[in-house]
Write a protein that holds these residues in place. Structure first.
Motif, PDB file in Angstrom:
ATOM      1  N   ILE A  57    -107.920  17.719  -2.122  1.00  0.00           N
ATOM      2  CA  ILE A  57    -106.861  16.799  -2.518  1.00  0.00           C
ATOM      3  C   ILE A  57    -105.754  16.871  -1.479  1.00  0.00           C
ATOM      4  O   ILE A  57    -105.322  17.962  -1.106  1.00  0.00           O
ATOM      5  CB  ILE A  57    -106.305  17.138  -3.910  1.00  0.00           C
ATOM      6  N   THR A  58    -105.314  15.717  -1.029  1.00  0.00           N
ATOM      7  CA  THR A  58    -104.230  15.639  -0.055  1.00  0.00           C
ATOM      8  C   THR A  58    -103.157  14.683  -0.539  1.00  0.00           C
ATOM      9  O   THR A  58    -103.431  13.738  -1.285  1.00  0.00           O
ATOM     10  CB  THR A  58    -104.735  15.199   1.322  1.00  0.00           C
ATOM     11  N   TYR A  59    -101.935  14.918  -0.081  1.00  0.00           N
ATOM     12  CA  TYR A  59    -100.784  14.123  -0.476  1.00  0.00           C
ATOM     13  C   TYR A  59     -99.944  13.825   0.761  1.00  0.00           C
ATOM     14  O   TYR A  59     -99.853  14.642   1.679  1.00  0.00           O
ATOM     15  CB  TYR A  59     -99.918  14.869  -1.486  1.00  0.00           C
ATOM     16  N   TYR A  60     -99.299  12.663   0.754  1.00  0.00           N
ATOM     17  CA  TYR A  60     -98.477  12.249   1.879  1.00  0.00           C
ATOM     18  C   TYR A  60     -97.209  11.570   1.397  1.00  0.00           C
ATOM     19  O   TYR A  60     -97.230  10.806   0.428  1.00  0.00           O
ATOM     20  CB  TYR A  60     -99.233  11.270   2.785  1.00  0.00           C
ATOM     21  N   ALA A  61     -96.121  11.854   2.086  1.00  0.00           N
ATOM     22  CA  ALA A  61     -94.908  11.090   1.873  1.00  0.00           C
ATOM     23  C   ALA A  61     -95.150   9.643   2.278  1.00  0.00           C
ATOM     24  O   ALA A  61     -95.930   9.359   3.191  1.00  0.00           O
ATOM     25  CB  ALA A  61     -93.759  11.673   2.688  1.00  0.00           C
ATOM     26  N   ASP A  62     -94.479   8.720   1.597  1.00  0.00           N
ATOM     27  CA  ASP A  62     -94.659   7.304   1.907  1.00  0.00           C
ATOM     28  C   ASP A  62     -94.359   6.992   3.371  1.00  0.00           C
ATOM     29  O   ASP A  62     -94.987   6.104   3.961  1.00  0.00           O
ATOM     30  CB  ASP A  62     -93.761   6.452   1.014  1.00  0.00           C
ATOM     31  N   SER A  63     -93.430   7.721   3.954  1.00  0.00           N
ATOM     32  CA  SER A  63     -93.018   7.451   5.319  1.00  0.00           C
ATOM     33  C   SER A  63     -94.107   7.735   6.347  1.00  0.00           C
ATOM     34  O   SER A  63     -94.049   7.218   7.464  1.00  0.00           O
ATOM     35  CB  SER A  63     -91.765   8.259   5.670  1.00  0.00           C
ATOM     36  N   VAL A  64     -95.096   8.555   5.994  1.00  0.00           N
ATOM     37  CA  VAL A  64     -96.145   8.917   6.940  1.00  0.00           C
ATOM     38  C   VAL A  64     -97.531   8.497   6.486  1.00  0.00           C
ATOM     39  O   VAL A  64     -98.491   8.609   7.264  1.00  0.00           O
ATOM     40  CB  VAL A  64     -96.143  10.433   7.235  1.00  0.00           C
ATOM     41  N   LYS A  65     -97.656   8.013   5.278  1.00  0.00           N
ATOM     42  CA  LYS A  65     -98.962   7.648   4.738  1.00  0.00           C
ATOM     43  C   LYS A  65     -99.619   6.576   5.607  1.00  0.00           C
ATOM     44  O   LYS A  65     -98.988   5.595   5.980  1.00  0.00           O
ATOM     45  CB  LYS A  65     -98.825   7.159   3.304  1.00  0.00           C
ATOM     46  N   GLY A  66    -100.873   6.801   5.922  1.00  0.00           N
ATOM     47  CA  GLY A  66    -101.614   5.894   6.779  1.00  0.00           C
ATOM     48  C   GLY A  66    -101.525   6.233   8.247  1.00  0.00           C
ATOM     49  O   GLY A  66    -102.309   5.703   9.044  1.00  0.00           O
ATOM     50  N   ARG A  67    -100.594   7.104   8.621  1.00  0.00           N
ATOM     51  CA  ARG A  67    -100.428   7.507  10.014  1.00  0.00           C
ATOM     52  C   ARG A  67    -100.768   8.976  10.247  1.00  0.00           C
ATOM     53  O   ARG A  67    -101.247   9.335  11.317  1.00  0.00           O
ATOM     54  CB  ARG A  67     -98.991   7.252  10.481  1.00  0.00           C
ATOM     55  N   PHE A  68    -100.505   9.817   9.257  1.00  0.00           N
ATOM     56  CA  PHE A  68    -100.744  11.258   9.371  1.00  0.00           C
ATOM     57  C   PHE A  68    -101.927  11.652   8.503  1.00  0.00           C
ATOM     58  O   PHE A  68    -102.150  11.078   7.433  1.00  0.00           O
ATOM     59  CB  PHE A  68     -99.525  12.059   8.911  1.00  0.00           C
ATOM     60  N   THR A  69    -102.666  12.667   8.947  1.00  0.00           N
ATOM     61  CA  THR A  69    -103.784  13.200   8.189  1.00  0.00           C
ATOM     62  C   THR A  69    -103.738  14.718   8.205  1.00  0.00           C
ATOM     63  O   THR A  69    -103.676  15.324   9.279  1.00  0.00           O
ATOM     64  CB  THR A  69    -105.130  12.729   8.759  1.00  0.00           C
ATOM     65  N   ILE A  70    -103.773  15.323   7.034  1.00  0.00           N
ATOM     66  CA  ILE A  70    -103.795  16.773   6.915  1.00  0.00           C
ATOM     67  C   ILE A  70    -105.225  17.216   6.632  1.00  0.00           C
ATOM     68  O   ILE A  70    -105.964  16.553   5.908  1.00  0.00           O
ATOM     69  CB  ILE A  70    -102.820  17.251   5.817  1.00  0.00           C
ATOM     70  N   SER A  71    -105.631  18.342   7.207  1.00  0.00           N
ATOM     71  CA  SER A  71    -106.992  18.818   7.019  1.00  0.00           C
ATOM     72  C   SER A  71    -107.056  20.329   7.202  1.00  0.00           C
ATOM     73  O   SER A  71    -106.178  20.935   7.810  1.00  0.00           O
ATOM     74  CB  SER A  71    -107.953  18.137   8.000  1.00  0.00           C
ATOM     75  N   ARG A  72    -108.108  20.907   6.664  1.00  0.00           N
ATOM     76  CA  ARG A  72    -108.345  22.340   6.810  1.00  0.00           C
ATOM     77  C   ARG A  72    -109.503  22.599   7.765  1.00  0.00           C
ATOM     78  O   ARG A  72    -110.472  21.844   7.806  1.00  0.00           O
ATOM     79  CB  ARG A  72    -108.693  22.975   5.467  1.00  0.00           C
ATOM     80  N   ASP A  73    -109.395  23.677   8.516  1.00  0.00           N
ATOM     81  CA  ASP A  73    -110.504  24.207   9.288  1.00  0.00           C
ATOM     82  C   ASP A  73    -110.601  25.682   8.913  1.00  0.00           C
ATOM     83  O   ASP A  73    -109.965  26.535   9.528  1.00  0.00           O
ATOM     84  CB  ASP A  73    -110.297  24.022  10.782  1.00  0.00           C
ATOM     85  N   ASN A  74    -111.377  25.959   7.903  1.00  0.00           N
ATOM     86  CA  ASN A  74    -111.423  27.316   7.371  1.00  0.00           C
ATOM     87  C   ASN A  74    -112.014  28.318   8.363  1.00  0.00           C
ATOM     88  O   ASN A  74    -111.646  29.492   8.356  1.00  0.00           O
ATOM     89  CB  ASN A  74    -112.212  27.344   6.062  1.00  0.00           C
ATOM     90  N   ALA A  75    -112.921  27.856   9.218  1.00  0.00           N
ATOM     91  CA  ALA A  75    -113.510  28.743  10.208  1.00  0.00           C
ATOM     92  C   ALA A  75    -112.465  29.259  11.186  1.00  0.00           C
ATOM     93  O   ALA A  75    -112.566  30.385  11.678  1.00  0.00           O
ATOM     94  CB  ALA A  75    -114.630  28.035  10.960  1.00  0.00           C
ATOM     95  N   LYS A  76    -111.468  28.431  11.487  1.00  0.00           N
ATOM     96  CA  LYS A  76    -110.384  28.822  12.385  1.00  0.00           C
ATOM     97  C   LYS A  76    -109.181  29.367  11.644  1.00  0.00           C
ATOM     98  O   LYS A  76    -108.212  29.799  12.273  1.00  0.00           O
ATOM     99  CB  LYS A  76    -109.955  27.626  13.233  1.00  0.00           C
TER     100      LYS A  76
END
Length: 123
Positions: A57-76
């Motif tokens: 589940i990810t969440y974004y402020a309206d000001s960045v939605k559609g431009r920013f992407t949050i993700s995990r890299d558990n191996a790193k």
């Protein structure tokens, strides 16, 4: 030793992209919800994005939605923030933080906090 460190900031032209990374040592990031925050000169710190402990589940402020992407890299043992189509108003110091859970795009309680990385988007 517990550390949380942001990297990847820099100076870009408006419309450009940066990828920020939040790296942990001394603990495992996938045990926590992770949020990205930013603080611009003269402004209050604001939440930007948050990712759940599972990464599902990810969440974004309206000001960045559609431009920013949050993700995990558990191996790193990192959480990244891909920032596209940067605008001058995105200019700020960006921080990552670990908490128990996301409350929308922010964290209600911070457990660990990084030192920040500067993002500047000006011509």
């Amino acid at each position: 030793q517990v550390q949380l460190v942001e990297s990847g900031g820099g100076l870009v032209q408006p419309g450009g992209s940066l990828r920020l990374s939040c790296a942990a040592s001394g603990f495992t990031l996938d045990y926590y919800a992770i949020g990205w925050f930013r603080q611009a000169p003269g402004k209050e710190r604001e939440g930007v994005s948050c990712i759940s402990r599972s990464g599902g589940i990810t969440y974004y402020a309206d000001s960045v939605k559609g431009r920013f992407t949050i993700s995990r890299d558990n191996a790193k043992n990192t959480v990244d923030l891909q920032m596209n189509s940067l605008k001058p108003e995105d200019t700020a110091v960006y921080y990552c933080a670990a908490g128990d859970y996301c409350s929308g795009y922010t964290l209600p309680r911070l457990i660990y906090w990084g030192q920040g990385t500067q993002v500047t988007a000006f011509s």
